[in-house]
Design a protein around this motif. Structure first.
Motif, PDB file in Angstrom:
ATOM      1  N   UNK A 174      -2.568   7.623  91.154  1.00  0.00           N
ATOM      2  CA  UNK A 174      -1.848   8.264  90.060  1.00  0.00           C
ATOM      3  C   UNK A 174      -0.396   7.851  90.202  1.00  0.00           C
ATOM      4  N   UNK A 175       0.045   7.037  89.295  1.00  0.00           N
ATOM      5  CA  UNK A 175       1.433   6.594  89.395  1.00  0.00           C
ATOM      6  C   UNK A 175       2.346   7.689  88.860  1.00  0.00           C
ATOM      7  N   UNK A 176       3.420   7.952  89.549  1.00  0.00           N
ATOM      8  CA  UNK A 176       4.282   9.086  89.216  1.00  0.00           C
ATOM      9  C   UNK A 176       4.737   9.120  87.755  1.00  0.00           C
ATOM     10  N   UNK A 177       5.163   7.986  87.245  1.00  0.00           N
ATOM     11  CA  UNK A 177       5.709   7.994  85.879  1.00  0.00           C
ATOM     12  C   UNK A 177       4.616   8.112  84.826  1.00  0.00           C
ATOM     13  N   UNK A 178       3.427   7.576  85.135  1.00  0.00           N
ATOM     14  CA  UNK A 178       2.375   7.488  84.130  1.00  0.00           C
ATOM     15  C   UNK A 178       1.527   8.753  84.042  1.00  0.00           C
ATOM     16  N   UNK A 179       1.338   9.423  85.181  1.00  0.00           N
ATOM     17  CA  UNK A 179       0.550  10.649  85.178  1.00  0.00           C
ATOM     18  C   UNK A 179      -0.851  10.393  84.673  1.00  0.00           C
TER      19      UNK A 179
END
Lengths: 357, 488
Positions: free
Chosen positions: A128-133
């Motif tokens: 889970x990439x932080x910016x993409x959620x």
């Protein structure tokens, strides 16, 4: 070959197909929402929808069970199948025009498999990439489908400079098998995520809520608007890339845009519903027979028709062995594979004496 | 208009064009010819920016082609390729409309009224407006070609590039297409560069030709200069004869097939000559190349039957050519294969000789009378309608004659004839001077075109000597026979 008479009759009125398909789309949405273990009348559905969209409409008279079934369970599922169907059909139409290949679609090209690998990797590693959620999964799917289409086209070109229809399809099939093996490998290595992956892989729009619609909608809008803006270029490119260049199309740049848009649509569709084959193949084929190959109309008409088609296919998959469900991909493949065969035979006949190109 | 300077290029793994330079002027119809694999299509693709220029420079309107944007370039240059992919069945109008792509602006690129007018205009010009709603894959090859020509013209280009535009077209369409292109270059100043497979079409229609061989420029010059027999023979490696077009001042190239059958140098023999009261005939196994005056088969051609027919001295017919034709048919001859002459002379007075030279031989047959003897030098006005020929000379040669040898043989035979007439003191009755012949003489020079090559037939050459002497002796013999008969 298409019969001119069919085209003639419908050519006289370019508005008709839009009205016809719009009515069909609304009808399928209502039908899909209405039928299930509990039958909900059309009027109730319309009431629930309007009450939820327009706050001033009173919601008092609505049964809360109906409200729950329609608004929280069935409608998102129906709309999601509609969006997935529309995405797959419009990207299929675009891939076919771009590659001058009536058999191209995200599934036969291996793009769907690519998107699956992207999605499975995301689940497997729990990324889970932080910016993409929540957008991590679709973004990885899109990236993977984009990489796949490029590798497939590169290999097809290495095999056969003329990029014959059959060469591209064969390359797509080989890549699908390879990517499928990758997925199996990851499943074999998985412990806890296994069920999640399998469930996702089956290709289904069940148990998807509004969250999934929110995920797919931005990608759907960007992808389909981008493709619709390239309708003229697709027309030119269906006469061959050199001819498109002669006509003034900046082929390299436009081709890239179209491939990106197609990958966005495919990747997003696969991310929310798994691999569903043949929608992108069957729908544009029939739209072309009925209303001609002009992409200005072919793309939007395919999107609407593809949406309706997948809603109906989902309905059938729920109904046919109720109370359990068939994967929706089974229904589309049952319809799609024979159509694929018919197109292939027609092409062979048409090419007959000509050089196969 | 277009300048190609020292251009080398080709596909990424193979350099095909090597140091090519030429210029094309505005309004020119410029042809590119060369054997298969000589780089014609590669050159066209390089000029149309499909392939990159590796070295050198190509400019159109003094601007390097790479400087133009895709749309700018398409407004300037349109291309009619050899084959176009047809995966989907667009209608004719949809196909032609794509030609306006380069002229459309804005996000949605809608068609303006000007575009619509342009599309209708070019469809009319190319004769496809009748089926604008028909899918292109239901059209014939020729019609489809015209649809794509209309598409190219809808681009409203200043330069049109064509790759073998007459491929797949029957000769009527070939002529129609090239006529139209020629007219456009003249009237609209359209510049056309076209690849040709057919050298004769290229020669007929192009102002200038570029001949390529192995990716190099062989020559770029006026069509007649490029289409020289030796050059084409060397470049294409095929045996070819050049021949002037009968109506246009252009050279046409004729292929010479390899197989002729058995080479023979005795096609014409004395035994073939059949003389009766009614007609003298000679039929050869293989046709002879002939140059003749006469009633049928006159001019230049190939004939295997030769007829000298006796008619009454008062023979009169308004359509003697047709009458002769029917006569030949009635007697089992093919008028197309026959050189036919008429004479009022008694055919038993004929004189003939078979003479042999070194490696060649000739049969000379003469029928002669001097009833209407004429002095050609007096230029006396005469009002004689067609009368059957009086001195008919056949010279049939076993040997290969050049064109000039034919003409020289004819001169030699005529001079020999005149010498004989003068020597016998025959007078022109109207002018009372020495006659040079009669007013209705005919001559036939025929050659087997096999065996020894005879380039010249002038009076000093072996052929000329043989013809001169033979005709002179036969003339004297025939006239003596004639006088003997008249005086008895």
């Amino acid at each position: 070959m298409q019969k001119p008479s069919i085209r003639m009759f419908s050519k006289s009125n370019k508005v008709f197909p839009y009205i016809f398909l719009a009515v069909l789309a609304i009808f399928t949405v209502l039908l899909g929402t209405s039928i299930g273990t509990v039958y909900v009348p059309f009027s109730t559905i319309i009431h629930i929808i309007t009450a939820n969209i327009i706050p001033s409409v009173p919601a008092d008279a609505i049964d809360s069970m109906y409200e729950n079934i329609v608004w929280n369970i069935r409608l998102p599922r129906v709309l999601l199948s509609g969006l997935v169907g529309a995405s797959l059909a419009i990207s299929g139409a675009a891939f076919q025009g771009l590659l001058r290949n009536p058999l191209a679609d995200p599934y036969t090209l291996g793009v769907s498999s690519g998107a699956s690998v992207g999605a499975v990797i995301t689940i497997f590693f729990g990324l889970t990439l932080p910016l993409l959620g929540p957008f991590t999964l679709p973004v990885f799917s899109i990236l993977a489908s984009f990489i796949t289409i490029f590798i497939v086209l590169y290999f097809a070109q290495r095999i056969d400079r003329a990029m014959r229809v059959e060469t591209i399809i064969l390359t797509g099939v080989i890549f699908s098998s390879f990517l499928g093996a990758l997925i199996s490998l990851m499943i074999a290595l998985t412990g806890d995520e296994l069920r999640q992956i399998i469930g996702w892989l089956l290709g289904s729009v069940s148990m998807r809520g509004w969250d999934h619609i929110k995920i797919i909608i931005p990608f759907f809008l960007v992808g389909s608007i981008l493709l619709t803006l390239h309708a003229k270029e697709l027309n030119a490119m269906s006469f061959g890339e050199e001819q498109a260049k002669h006509l003034g199309v900046n082929v390299e740049r436009k081709k890239m845009s179209i491939l990106i848009a197609g990958s966005i649509l495919t990747g997003a569709a696969v991310a929310v519903s798994g691999t569903i084959g043949f929608v992108g193949l069957v729908i544009p084929h029939f739209v072309r027979i009925l209303w001609g190959p002009n992409h200005v109309h072919l793309l939007p008409l395919s999107a609407i028709a593809g949406g309706s088609f997948l809603i109906l296919a989902d309905l059938v998959s729920r109904m046919i062995i109720a109370p359990s469900e068939l994967p929706i991909g089974v229904i589309t493949a049952l319809i799609g594979a024979p159509v694929f065969a018919v197109i292939l035979i027609q092409r062979r006949k048409k090419l007959g004496g000509e050089k196969g190109s | 208009m277009i300048e190609v300077k020292n251009v080398s290029g080709g596909y990424h793994n193979a350099e095909i064009l090597k140091d090519i330079s030429f210029q094309v002027e505005k309004g020119e119809l410029f042809g590119v010819i060369g054997p298969n694999g000589s780089g014609k299509t590669t050159l066209l693709k390089t000029v149309s920016r499909i392939l990159d220029v590796k070295q050198g420079e190509i400019t159109i309107k003094e601007r390097p082609i790479s400087d133009y944007t895709a749309k700018e370039f398409a407004q300037l240059v349109a291309v009619l390729p050899q084959n176009t992919a047809q995966t989907f069945s667009y209608t004719v109008k949809e196909t032609v409309s794509l030609g306006r792509y380069a002229h459309q602006r804005g996000l949605f690129q809608t068609m303006s009224e000007k575009d619509e007018a342009m599309i209708q205009g070019v469809m009319k010009q190319t004769g496809v407006e009748g089926y604008q709603d028909v899918p292109i894959d239901s059209l014939s090859g020729g019609e489809r070609q015209r649809v794509f020509l209309a598409q190219a013209l809808a681009q409203d280009p200043e330069v049109l590039l064509l790759d073998e535009p007459t491929n797949h077209l029957d000769i009527a369409y070939q002529k129609e297409l090239l006529d139209v292109l020629k007219i456009w270059t003249k009237e609209k100043d359209l510049t056309v560069i076209s690849i040709f497979h057919d050298l004769n079409l290229a020669g007929l229609y192009c102002d200038r030709l570029l001949l390529l061989q192995d990716g190099k420029k062989e020559i770029c010059d006026q069509a007649n200069e490029v289409l020289k027999r030796e050059r084409i023979q060397t470049v294409y490696g095929a045996e070819i004869e050049a021949h002037p077009h009968p109506k246009v001042a252009k050279t046409q190239m004729m292929l010479v097939p390899r197989f002729f059958g058995r080479q023979r140098n005795n096609i014409i023999t004395k035994d073939l000559l059949k003389i009766t009261e009614e007609k003298i005939t000679l039929q050869t196994e293989a046709p002879l190349r002939t140059m003749s005056s006469g009633v049928t088969g006159a001019g230049v051609g190939w004939h295997n039957t030769f007829v000298n027919r006796h008619v009454d001295r008062n023979y009169h017919c308004t359509d003697h050519k047709n009458e002769m034709k029917n006569y030949l048919i009635d007697h089992g001859f093919h008028p197309n294969d026959t050189v036919g002459m008429m004479t009022a002379v008694r055919l038993s007075d004929v004189a003939h000789q078979f003479r042999e030279g070194e490696g060649f031989s000739a049969l000379i047959v003469v029928t002669a009378a001097t009833g209407n003897a004429v002095d050609a030098s007096m230029g006396q006005e005469r009002t004689i309608p067609y009368k059957p020929g009086t001195i008919n000379i056949w010279v049939l040669i076993n040997g290969q004659l050049s064109e000039e040898a034919f003409i020289q043989s004819m001169m030699t035979a005529t001079e020999a004839k005149t010498a004989a007439v003068k020597e016998l003191g025959i007078l022109d009755i109207e002018t009372n001077t020495q006659a040079t012949g009669t007013s209705t003489d005919s001559i036939l020079i025929g050659a087997s075109q096999q065996g020894k090559m005879l380039t010249y037939g002038g009076t000093a050459t072996p052929l000329g000597q043989l013809v001169g002497k033979g005709v002179y002796q036969c003339m004297k013999k025939a006239l003596e026979n004639y006088f003997n008969w008249r005086n008895n």
